[in-house]
Design an enzyme around this catalytic site. Structure first.
Site, PDB file in Angstrom:
ATOM      1  CG  HIS A 102      -1.993  -0.643  -5.195  1.00 16.41           C
ATOM      2  ND1 HIS A 102      -1.838  -0.653  -3.829  1.00 16.41           N
ATOM      3  CD2 HIS A 102      -2.522   0.578  -5.502  1.00 16.41           C
ATOM      4  CE1 HIS A 102      -2.255   0.499  -3.341  1.00 16.41           C
ATOM      5  NE2 HIS A 102      -2.666   1.271  -4.336  1.00 16.41           N
ATOM      6  CG  HIS A 104      -3.156   3.862  -8.959  1.00 15.22           C
ATOM      7  ND1 HIS A 104      -4.435   4.001  -8.480  1.00 15.22           N
ATOM      8  CD2 HIS A 104      -2.360   3.768  -7.860  1.00 15.22           C
ATOM      9  CE1 HIS A 104      -4.415   3.996  -7.153  1.00 15.22           C
ATOM     10  NE2 HIS A 104      -3.164   3.866  -6.747  1.00 15.22           N
TER      11      HIS A 104
HETATM   12  P1  AMP Z   1      -3.572   3.976  -3.029  1.00 15.75           P
HETATM   13  O1  AMP Z   1      -3.332   2.985  -1.905  1.00 15.75           O
HETATM   14  O2  AMP Z   1      -3.723   5.354  -2.466  1.00 15.75           O
HETATM   15  O3  AMP Z   1      -2.547   3.904  -4.107  1.00 15.75           O
HETATM   16  O4  AMP Z   1      -4.941   3.669  -3.732  1.00 15.75           O
HETATM   17  C1  AMP Z   1      -5.782   2.603  -3.441  1.00 15.75           C
HETATM   18  C2  AMP Z   1      -6.785   2.537  -4.545  1.00 15.75           C
HETATM   19  O5  AMP Z   1      -7.588   1.392  -4.327  1.00 15.75           O
HETATM   20  C3  AMP Z   1      -7.728   3.733  -4.637  1.00 15.75           C
HETATM   21  O6  AMP Z   1      -7.638   4.266  -5.956  1.00 15.75           O
HETATM   22  C4  AMP Z   1      -9.109   3.131  -4.384  1.00 15.75           C
HETATM   23  O7  AMP Z   1     -10.094   3.711  -5.178  1.00 15.75           O
HETATM   24  C5  AMP Z   1      -8.901   1.686  -4.731  1.00 15.75           C
HETATM   25  N1  AMP Z   1      -9.723   0.710  -4.036  1.00 15.75           N
HETATM   26  C6  AMP Z   1     -10.040   0.682  -2.722  1.00 15.75           C
HETATM   27  N2  AMP Z   1     -10.789  -0.410  -2.444  1.00 15.75           N
HETATM   28  C7  AMP Z   1     -10.924  -1.089  -3.608  1.00 15.75           C
HETATM   29  C8  AMP Z   1     -11.589  -2.305  -3.981  1.00 15.75           C
HETATM   30  N3  AMP Z   1     -12.259  -3.050  -3.099  1.00 15.75           N
HETATM   31  N4  AMP Z   1     -11.517  -2.706  -5.263  1.00 15.75           N
HETATM   32  C9  AMP Z   1     -10.860  -1.958  -6.189  1.00 15.75           C
HETATM   33  N5  AMP Z   1     -10.213  -0.809  -5.901  1.00 15.75           N
HETATM   34  C10 AMP Z   1     -10.249  -0.381  -4.629  1.00 15.75           C
END
Ligand code: AMP
Length: 139
Positions: A102, A104
């Site tokens: 994913h 951001h």
């Molecule tokens: P990363 O894997 O470190 O790039 O970030 C994962 C992102 O997913 C973090 O910014 C979390 O705040 C976000 N996150 C975790 N669970 C959910 C969810 N159920 N829906 C939306 N965002 C999420």
């Protein structure tokens, strides 16, 4: 490391848990980050399974970049941002916490630092309102 389909974004993609959806096509989905590092923080998730950029199919990445640009432009307009930060993390040492690829997309404002990563859960009403703003800017 191999892909594990029990991750939370795979569950969102399968419709098993809800999200504040902004956009969806046959290749990807965009929804609001529930613990935003800034107002309007959105995530772009390709549907094809991969942990991160290290195991992603280059063809998937090639299709994704134009969508990332589209959401980045819409985000700047929707939130009146001064700039946009696009981030992507690979493996725990790289800061990754959810193991489905994913990106951001975070609106930025002059002099305002990013909030902490995976910090505080946002009010669902605010997430819904920001999703609506971003959807409107994409329309
Ligand atoms: P990363 O894997 O470190 O790039 O970030 C994962 C992102 O997913 C973090 O910014 C979390 O705040 C976000 N996150 C975790 N669970 C959910 C969810 N159920 N829906 C939306 N965002 C999420």
């Amino acid at each position: 490391m191999t892909y594990d389909s029990s991750n939370i974004f795979a569950k969102i993609l399968r419709g098993e848990i809800p999200c504040h959806k902004v956009y969806e096509d046959s290749d990807a989905i965009c929804f609001m980050d529930v613990m935003p590092q800034g107002p309007g923080h959105a995530l772009i998730v390709p549907k094809a399974p991969s942990r991160n950029m290290l195991d992603a199919d280059p063809a998937v990445l090639a299709k994704l970049l134009p969508l990332i640009q589209k959401i980045t432009k819409a985000s700047k307009a929707a939130f009146g941002a001064d700039g946009i930060t696009v981030m992507q993390f690979n493996e725990p040492a790289g800061g990754q916490t959810v193991f489905h690829l994913h990106y951001h997309v975070i609106p930025r404002f002059d002099g305002v630092p990013l909030k902490s990563h995976s910090g505080k859960m946002e009010d669902p009403a605010i997430l819904a309102a920001n999703a609506e703003k971003l959807r409107a800017a994409l329309a």
